[in-house]
Design an enzyme around this catalytic site. Structure first.
Site, mmCIF file in Angstrom:
data_model
loop_
_atom_site.group_PDB
_atom_site.id
_atom_site.type_symbol
_atom_site.label_atom_id
_atom_site.label_comp_id
_atom_site.label_asym_id
_atom_site.label_seq_id
_atom_site.Cartn_x
_atom_site.Cartn_y
_atom_site.Cartn_z
ATOM 1 N N TRP A 100 0.778 -1.141 -0.040
ATOM 2 C CA TRP A 100 0.067 -0.027 -0.087
ATOM 3 C C TRP A 100 1.033 1.045 0.047
ATOM 4 O O TRP A 100 0.532 2.330 -0.772
ATOM 5 C CB TRP A 100 -0.800 -0.272 0.935
ATOM 6 C CG TRP A 100 -1.858 -1.097 1.226
ATOM 7 C CD1 TRP A 100 -2.166 -2.101 2.034
ATOM 8 C CD2 TRP A 100 -2.895 -1.412 0.245
ATOM 9 N NE1 TRP A 100 -2.837 -3.240 1.407
ATOM 10 C CE2 TRP A 100 -3.614 -2.647 0.414
ATOM 11 C CE3 TRP A 100 -3.268 -0.736 -1.202
ATOM 12 C CZ2 TRP A 100 -4.602 -3.215 -0.539
ATOM 13 C CZ3 TRP A 100 -4.263 -1.302 -1.987
ATOM 14 C CH2 TRP A 100 -4.970 -2.567 -1.561
ATOM 15 N N ASP A 167 -1.487 6.832 6.340
ATOM 16 C CA ASP A 167 -2.793 5.664 5.796
ATOM 17 C C ASP A 167 -2.835 4.800 7.212
ATOM 18 O O ASP A 167 -2.047 4.046 7.398
ATOM 19 C CB ASP A 167 -2.222 5.171 4.817
ATOM 20 C CG ASP A 167 -3.179 3.833 4.099
ATOM 21 O OD1 ASP A 167 -4.192 3.698 5.213
ATOM 22 O OD2 ASP A 167 -2.908 3.448 3.174
ATOM 23 N N LYS A 191 -11.805 -1.945 6.713
ATOM 24 C CA LYS A 191 -10.962 -2.795 7.667
ATOM 25 C C LYS A 191 -11.343 -2.628 9.142
ATOM 26 O O LYS A 191 -10.849 -3.483 9.812
ATOM 27 C CB LYS A 191 -9.577 -2.059 7.343
ATOM 28 C CG LYS A 191 -9.133 -2.220 5.890
ATOM 29 C CD LYS A 191 -8.585 -3.399 5.306
ATOM 30 C CE LYS A 191 -8.363 -3.417 3.967
ATOM 31 N NZ LYS A 191 -7.398 -2.629 3.314
#
Ligand SMILES: *Cc1c(COP(=O)(O)O)cnc(C)c1O
Length: 354
Positions: A100, A167, A191
């Site tokens: 990511w 993030d 998530k």
């Protein structure tokens, strides 16, 4: 019967949230209308959006500190470019800790100079780089606090002299941090917070307005702040379910309370990975994620046997990501301790049979 769901995302949410959400889809607030058929400008929905935003700030301890919470669309992946669009004027710094982070880097390179301050790519991202420095002339440092795929987690809050962007898609609301050290936090809902379809963005307003470029409206944080996340039709269902989950967390005692439970779950599983001679952990011990535990069989020849055992135990979502292989147990906030106990029993069962 409810399965033990270790899925990495979309993932388990509290069972009572599923129930409340399903009721609201049929009849919201006794209006004789579904949540998803009323106008987003209806006061019943505006209240949901206000609640979701204020709960997010309250749980993070960021009320009255110059922060705004937004619920946007496009996933965390759109934030990879929105962050750069809004904040990268000349030069940015990124810490590369996995897939990511690498994707965020790829997008930001489109907008200006980028310094990769450190990377753990040399060992397939199984650790968090330490002791790196950050140039003082960058517009911001971007980090990924939890690396969902590789199972590593940054456990400290960095103290660099530049704005900090994170993030937090896979560990927001799971552990205590000094969130006031962060200037911008973003997290895809799916998530730890709600269904796919919305992304929470928490911004310290003072960091905006410093880039020279013109920003398209849908990517402009300032516009979304001015319109209170209602610039266009918000993802009403995703925001509503996120609000319910945040309420659930608040009733439980907030991040402090859930952190204790998450620690208990992680300790239980990692202790078994370390004890059981059939398994080995993937991530470096000191950097292990409390959300996503990655581990492998020492001897792959017993894979079918183990897969049969955990599937028979009503466990779902244990297969590792293709870039790591093996297994990944995601232990998000809503996963009960009992599910981890069942997994540990499955690991002990194969030890007896292999
Ligand atoms: C899942 C994930 C993303 C991507 O989220 P999307 O909402 O699918 O764009 C980004 N960062 C992290 C850390 C993730 O776990």
């Amino acid at each position: 019967m409810k399965k033990h769901n270790f899925s990495a995302g979309p993932c388990i949410l509290p069972q009572e949230v599923f129930k409340q959400a399903s009721e609201a889809v049929i009849d919201f607030n006794g209006l004789g209308l579904s949540l998803i058929e009323i106008s987003h400008r209806d006061k019943n929905f505006i209240e949901v959006m206000d609640q979701a935003q204020s709960l997010a700030l309250e749980l993070l301890g960021l009320e009255n500190k110059g922060y705004k919470a937004l619920f946007l669309q496009g996933g965390a992946s759109t934030q990879f470019l929105a962050v750069a669009y809004n904040l990268l004027n000349k030069k940015s710094a990124y810490l590369n800790t996995g897939t990511w982070a690498s994707k965020a880097i790829k997008e930001a390179r489109l907008f200006g100079e980028l310094v990769e301050v450190a990377s753990s790519k040399d060992q397939n991202f199984n650790y968090i780089p330490k002791g790196f420095s950050v140039p003082s002339d960058v517009d911001y440092l971007h980090i990924t606090t939890n690396n969902t795929i590789f199972g590593t987690q940054i456990k400290e809050d960095y103290n660099f002299e530049v704005p900090l962007v994170a993030d937090m898609s896979s560990d927001i609301f799971s552990c205590q941090r000094d969130f006031s050290k962060y200037d911008l936090i973003y997290a895809g809902a799916q998530k730890n917070m709600g269904p796919a379809g919305t992304t929470l963005v928490v911004i310290k307003e003072g960091i905006l307005g410093k880039v020279d470029r013109t920003i398209p409206s849908m990517l402009d944080y300032k516009i979304h702040i001015d319109k209170e996340s209602m610039f266009n039709t918000p993802p009403v269902f995703a925001v509503y379910v996120s609000m319910l989950t945040l309420q659930w967390l608040k009733n439980l005692g907030g991040i402090q309370a859930i952190e204790k439970i998450n620690q208990e779950k992680a300790d239980l599983l990692y202790d078994e990975i370390d004890r059981n001679p059939l398994f080995k952990g993937f991530a470096a011990t000191e950097d292990r994620s409390n959300m996503n535990a990655t581990f492998n069989l020492v001897d792959e020849s017993v894979k079918d046997l183990f897969d049969g055992i955990w599937k028979d135990a009503d466990i779902n979502g244990l297969n590792g990501h293709r870039s790591v292989g093996g297994y990944r147990a995601s232990m998000y906030n809503a996963l009960p301790l009992n599910s981890v106990e069942v997994l540990v029993q499955a690991m002990q069962a194969i030890e007896k049979r292999a």
